[in-house]
Design an enzyme around this catalytic site. Sequence first.
Site, PDB file in Angstrom:
ATOM      1  N   LYS A  34       0.268  -1.121   2.947  1.00  0.00           N
ATOM      2  CA  LYS A  34       1.405  -0.194   2.966  1.00  0.00           C
ATOM      3  C   LYS A  34       1.602   0.444   1.590  1.00  0.00           C
ATOM      4  O   LYS A  34       2.717   0.650   1.149  1.00  0.00           O
ATOM      5  CB  LYS A  34       2.674  -0.930   3.408  1.00  0.00           C
ATOM      6  CG  LYS A  34       2.585  -1.472   4.823  1.00  0.00           C
ATOM      7  CD  LYS A  34       3.907  -1.970   5.349  1.00  0.00           C
ATOM      8  CE  LYS A  34       4.276  -3.309   4.763  1.00  0.00           C
ATOM      9  NZ  LYS A  34       5.525  -3.864   5.288  1.00  0.00           N
ATOM     10  N   CYS A  35       0.518   0.774   0.942  1.00  0.00           N
ATOM     11  CA  CYS A  35       0.538   1.293  -0.429  1.00  0.00           C
ATOM     12  C   CYS A  35       0.036   2.733  -0.428  1.00  0.00           C
ATOM     13  O   CYS A  35      -0.777   3.116   0.408  1.00  0.00           O
ATOM     14  CB  CYS A  35      -0.374   0.406  -1.290  1.00  0.00           C
ATOM     15  SG  CYS A  35      -0.655   0.983  -2.968  1.00  0.00           S
ATOM     16  N   GLY A  36       0.477   3.512  -1.384  1.00  0.00           N
ATOM     17  CA  GLY A  36       0.006   4.883  -1.510  1.00  0.00           C
ATOM     18  C   GLY A  36      -1.487   4.985  -1.799  1.00  0.00           C
ATOM     19  O   GLY A  36      -2.097   6.022  -1.562  1.00  0.00           O
ATOM     20  N   THR A  38      -3.707   3.009  -0.325  1.00  0.00           N
ATOM     21  CA  THR A  38      -4.411   2.435   0.821  1.00  0.00           C
ATOM     22  C   THR A  38      -5.574   3.305   1.312  1.00  0.00           C
ATOM     23  O   THR A  38      -6.591   2.765   1.736  1.00  0.00           O
ATOM     24  CB  THR A  38      -3.409   2.132   1.962  1.00  0.00           C
ATOM     25  OG1 THR A  38      -2.445   1.209   1.452  1.00  0.00           O
ATOM     26  CG2 THR A  38      -4.087   1.520   3.160  1.00  0.00           C
TER      27      THR A  38
END
Length: 157
Positions: A34-36, A38
Amino acid sequence: MSIYDINVKLEDGTEYSLDCYKGKVLLIVNTATKCGFTPQFEDLEGLYKKYKQDDFVVLGFPSNQFHQEVDSATAAAEQCRLTYGVTFPMHEIVNVNGKDAHQLFKYLTSQSKGFLGNSIKWNFTKFLVDQNGEVVKRFGSKDKPSSFEGEIQKLLK
C-alpha cells in the site's frame, strides 16, 4: 558472520537458510503493498525474469513498519502476484529497523549505510548483494530497479 548464516521464512512460514543462494546475485527489498512505490514490483519482476537464468534472485520482504502493508504475509504476496505478476520469493512480514529488526536487515544495514545513516527510511530500500554474499550497494526508495540494471549486469558477468 555472513549473509549466508541467516535464516529467513517464506510467506507460508517455511524457514530456510540464505546459504542456498551462494554463488547468486541477490537484490533484497523491503516491500509494502500500500505504498506509493509499490509499482516498482513491475521493474523488480522484469529484472528477475530477465536474469534469473543467470543466477539472479530478487527477494521480497514485506514490512509494516511504515504502516503500508496488509495484515498477513500471505495476503501481501497474493496481492503482489495478482496485481504485478510477481514470481520471485516473497517472505514473512518483518521489521527492518529497531531492536526487533530481522537479523537480515540488521546485517544489510550494518554493511551499507544509507544517505542519512544506517536505518531504513522507507519501503522499497534495495540491497544488491554479489555472488560472495557481500553487500555491493544500497538503493533508496526512489531508485527504480531498472535504473541500476547495468550494475546487476556487471555482477553477473
